[in-house]
Design a protein around this motif. Structure first.
Motif, short mmCIF file in Angstrom:
data_model
loop_
_atom_site.label_atom_id
_atom_site.label_comp_id
_atom_site.label_asym_id
_atom_site.label_seq_id
_atom_site.Cartn_x
_atom_site.Cartn_y
_atom_site.Cartn_z
N GLU A 471 75.14 -30.46 -57.82
CA GLU A 471 74.46 -31.72 -57.57
C GLU A 471 74.08 -32.39 -58.87
O GLU A 471 73.58 -31.75 -59.80
CB GLU A 471 73.19 -31.45 -56.74
N ASP A 472 74.33 -33.69 -58.92
CA ASP A 472 73.91 -34.49 -60.07
C ASP A 472 72.44 -34.84 -59.87
O ASP A 472 72.08 -35.57 -58.94
CB ASP A 472 74.75 -35.77 -60.15
N PRO A 473 71.53 -34.31 -60.71
CA PRO A 473 70.10 -34.55 -60.49
C PRO A 473 69.69 -36.01 -60.62
O PRO A 473 68.66 -36.42 -60.09
CB PRO A 473 69.43 -33.69 -61.57
N SER A 474 70.48 -36.80 -61.30
CA SER A 474 70.11 -38.21 -61.48
C SER A 474 70.49 -39.07 -60.29
O SER A 474 69.88 -40.11 -60.04
CB SER A 474 70.78 -38.78 -62.74
N THR A 475 71.49 -38.65 -59.50
CA THR A 475 71.95 -39.46 -58.36
C THR A 475 71.82 -38.73 -57.03
O THR A 475 71.85 -39.37 -55.98
CB THR A 475 73.42 -39.85 -58.55
N ARG A 533 73.16 -29.23 -61.00
CA ARG A 533 72.42 -28.14 -60.37
C ARG A 533 73.30 -27.49 -59.33
O ARG A 533 74.00 -28.18 -58.56
CB ARG A 533 71.15 -28.67 -59.71
N LEU A 534 73.26 -26.17 -59.26
CA LEU A 534 73.94 -25.45 -58.19
C LEU A 534 73.19 -25.67 -56.89
O LEU A 534 71.95 -25.69 -56.86
CB LEU A 534 74.01 -23.96 -58.52
N SER A 535 73.93 -25.81 -55.79
CA SER A 535 73.32 -26.10 -54.51
C SER A 535 73.99 -25.29 -53.41
O SER A 535 75.23 -25.12 -53.42
CB SER A 535 73.42 -27.59 -54.19
#
Length: 830
Positions: A471-475, A533-535
């Motif tokens: 996961e892109d933490p900014s979007t 981030r890993l999700s």
């Protein structure tokens, strides 16, 4: 390439001019040719060479009051040998050595070793900073020496000029190669920046002995120093100094000089080099040599003899002939480069080491600490020594099972494998130091100087949860983690489908499901880090990109691919082909050597046609196709009589004009000589390729010294074609030798082939009869990347573009829990 007119007193003077200017003085340069092995195990070689310098120093001190020209004079051919001596010498001996250097009785050449043309930019930088700067200042090297080898890259010459070294002595061994001009001769070698190197192209480094003696004294011909049945010559056994012997030597020398003058040698001054006669290579000084020279001169024999250092001899030669010799430009490509392909696994390891060291220097990490810099230096030395011209024992081909042969090759191999491991650890440390403080996440790093897109892959066991996406933490957007089959170590195979054809040992499954995690990284900028981030959540629906227009053959293998905006395909039919060139002749290496020595083109072509056999691999099965979100993968097994197993894997990018070919070839052990090639025909007919050596680009065939090797080229790893239809860039991760048009084995080309658009990577070559590796067996992997750009790629950008193609994004994973501070400080900090 010749760039100025040949003057009347240049390389090949006419016999009439030579007759008017007979040779009046001969400079004898005495040295030991430094093979890092060959005659002895490298550990013994190192001790011998240190001791030789002590012998030379004592001989120089003993004759320092003799008349000038008759004192003992010695040239240390390589800086590495001198540096080894210096590091262990007491201060008193160091002072004596410096005194003799300043007196002109001992000379230290600038290059640390006789090099192959496989050093990259960083290695060449290190080559001319092999010793501490304060020692360089003390020694003030004035000359470089490259002996035995049949060429030298301009990248090295430019760095010599940068260090103030303006003269180069080449004493090449024409066996299986040849000089660009008659030996001996002199010429100016002009670099692309306009600076010039004065080059003395002497006869081979031991040839001076033959001017005075009827034949070699040595026997063996290459006994080890530890073999007590052999010994160095004792005083009077070679070049005796009694009057009768000296007059006999003079008679022989006179005849030799007459032949030289008739052949066109135009100068009054001649330089010859001479080794001892124990083995010729790695031989000790001959302390009695001044006695021979002294008697010659006391007898008034002509021409006069002078014992001179290489520096003094070349300085005198330049002063006497420099205004009247020709100037040339272009690369000095090496006929001996093909021997390096005898060790493809070790070459791949060395190239991996170089890529990792370059990555560790990326500005993304910030300045490298002094401690880390100190760790890099021995790795650079190992890699440079791996690219030194000695590959093994003199009997490496004749008796490949001999313990000495194995021992010498072990030493050579560790020069690739040791820095491979050390550079991996250094790069890991730099990544950990940079990224651990940034907290939880999965990080992707591009250490190259160009943007990078591709798969970041790692072993699935590194994931400590059932992660499905990143996961892109900014979007908040999530991209999938994809999984491939792979190795599952220390687990018993459950079924035959977990064992591929590449796994004959069948110990652990190498085709187990979900063993490799893959994450697509798109357009990662140069020298940058991307944090995700890993999700455990599912990824968002990913739209599979459209596939380019792929044409297939009857077995399903791609023969061309076209993306939107291209007027021509990325490659032509035949790409990914594999073939070998071999011979069934009696005593095959001698037959190939005879073929290579043919100078008549018609006879050579006929001999090649009758002696060489070309064998193509055939498809063993239909192609297996794997679709991913960003690429399409085609895999096909190959059959060939020299392979236990073979496969080719072509991965085609969906959205950009790019493809990656991987060859996995399991060689059946054989001592028979053969050459392997991979084929890459490209749609660039009429365009000439550009390559680089040591970071310096050149155009094969058109930017070379005359008569230098056109049968194959040592390259940094890329080939570029600029056309009206765009730019094609081909890269090789593992195999740094290429040829063009056809295989050119023993062709001795003098012009470019008609179809220079066909790139052939030389994968393996064991045709040499000495020094190199006799056989390699087992699985060998080669990877190549091919890309197209609508816009021209400037010369300064090609290397960065090629580096980014060859590499994949690096991966670092941080868990939620902070790391142990002691680990950060004492373990991970380089």
């Amino acid at each position: 390439m010749r760039t100025t007119r040949l003057l009347s007193l240049a390389l090949i003077g006419c016999a009439a001019v030579a007759a008017e200017a007979p040779i009046r003085e001969i400079a004898i340069v005495h040295l030991s040719h430094t093979d890092f092995g060959f005659t002895d195990h490298p550990a013994v070689f190192a001790e011998l060479q240190r001791r030789y310098l002590d012998v030379a120093l004592d001989a120089a001190l003993a004759t320092q009051t003799a008349p000038s020209g008759e004192r003992f004079v010695w040239t240390a051919e390589t800086m590495a040998v001198f540096h080894d001596w210096w590091k262990t010498a007491p201060d008193a001996r160091r002072k004596q050595m410096i005194d003799m250097i300043r007196a002109g009785q001992i000379d230290v050449a600038a290059l640390p070793l006789n090099n192959t043309p496989f050093l990259n930019r960083e290695e060449w930088d290190h080559m001319l900073h092999w010793i501490p700067d304060e020692l360089w200042t003390l020694l003030k090297p004035r000359v470089a020496v490259q002996n035995d080898v049949n060429g030298i890259p301009r990248a090295g010459v430019v760095r010599l000029l940068n260090r103030g070294v303006t003269r180069l002595s080449m004493g090449l061994n024409a066996d299986s190669g040849g000089p660009p001009f008659p030996q001996p001769s002199a010429f100016w070698w002009k670099m692309p920046d306009g600076r010039r190197m004065f080059v003395w192209l002497g006869e081979s480094y031991p040839a001076g002995y033959g001017y005075f003696e009827p034949g070699e004294w040595r026997r063996g011909p290459v006994p080890r120093a530890s073999d007590n049945a052999y010994r160095p010559p004792r005083p009077g056994e070679v070049l005796p100094s009694d009057e009768a012997s000296v007059r006999a030597a003079h008679a022989r020398c006179t005849k030799r000089l007459e032949r030289l003058v008739r052949a066109g040698y135009p100068h009054k001054f001649l330089i010859i080099s001479m080794t001892n006669q124990w083995r010729m290579d790695n031989d000790p000084p001959l302390p009695s040599l001044p006695c021979f020279v002294s008697m010659w001169n006391r007898l008034g024999l002509k021409p006069a003899l002078r014992l001179m250092t290489t520096s003094d001899a070349l300085e005198k030669m330049e002063r006497e002939v420099g205004a009247n010799i020709a100037e040339y430009t272009g690369e000095w490509t090496d006929w001996w480069a093909n021997g390096t392909a005898s060790g493809p696994r070790e070459v791949a390891a060395s190239r991996l080491s170089k890529r990792r060291l370059r990555a560790a220097e990326s500005p993304v990490f910030g300045p490298m600490s002094a401690i880390a810099r100190a760790a890099v230096e021995p790795m650079q030395k190992d890699l440079a020594l791996f690219d030194e011209h000695t590959w093994g024992s003199s009997n490496s081909i004749a008796t490949p099972g001999d313990l000495d042969v194995a021992g010498q090759y072990n030493e050579k191999s560790r020069l690739a494998y040791r820095p491979m491991a050390q550079s991996e650890w250094l790069l890991s440390q730099r990544m950990r130091t940079l990224l651990i403080p940034r907290g939880e996440g999965i990080y992707f790093l591009n250490p190259s100087a160009a943007s990078m897109s591709g798969w970041a892959s790692f072993n699935v066991t590194a994931l400590r949860d059932d992660y499905k996406s990143v996961e892109d933490p900014s979007t908040g957007k999530r991209a999938p983690i994809e999984y491939d089959r792979g190795l599952q170590a220390f687990v018993r195979p459950k079924s035959p489908d977990e064992l591929s054809s590449e796994n004959p040992s069948s110990v652990f499954p190498n085709n187990a499901p979900r063993r490799v995690a893959k994450i697509w990284v798109e357009a990662l900028p140069a020298h940058s880090v991307r944090a995700l981030r890993l999700s455990t959540a599912e990824a968002e629906t990913v739209t599979t990109l459209l596939q380019p227009d792929v044409k297939l053959d009857a077995n399903g293998w791609p023969v061309s691919v076209v993306w939107k905006g291209m007027s021509k395909p990325l490659f032509l039919p035949g790409t990914g082909g594999f073939f070998t060139v071999s011979t069934q002749a009696f005593a095959p290496r001698w037959a190939l050597k005879d073929l290579g020595q043919l100078r008549d083109q018609t006879k050579r072509d006929a001999a090649r046609a009758s002696t060489l056999q070309k064998t193509h691999a055939n498809p063993a099965a239909v192609v297996e196709v794997t679709q991913t979100s960003h690429t399409v993968v085609y895999r096909q097994q190959l059959q060939h009589p020299r392979l236990r197993y073979g496969a080719r894997i072509l991965e085609i990018w969906r959205d950009v004009p790019r493809a990656r070919l991987t060859l996995r070839l399991d060689r059946i052990s054989s001592l028979d000589p053969e050459v392997w090639f991979a084929d890459f025909p490209l749609p660039v007919a009429g365009a000439m390729p550009r390559v680089s050596s040591g970071g310096m680009p050149f155009a094969p065939y058109t930017e070379q010294l005359p008569n230098t090797c056109m049968d194959y080229f040592a390259i940094d790893g890329w080939v570029q074609y600029e056309t009206a239809d765009g730019t094609w860039i081909w890269t090789s991760r593992d195999a740094p030798l290429v040829t063009f048009g056809e295989h050119n084995v023993l062709a001795r080309r003098t012009t470019a082939p008609r179809d220079t658009h066909r790139v052939l990577a030389m994968l393996y070559n064991n045709v040499w009869y000495t020094n190199f590796s006799a056989s390699t067996e087992g699985m060998l992997e080669y990877r190549f990347d091919l890309a197209w750009s609508a816009k021209p790629v400037p010369p300064a950008g090609v290397e960065a573009f090629a580096d980014a193609l060859t590499m994949d994004p690096l991966v670092h994973i941080n868990p939620t829990v902070p790391d142990e501070p002691l680990y950060i400080e004492r373990l991970f900090k380089p």
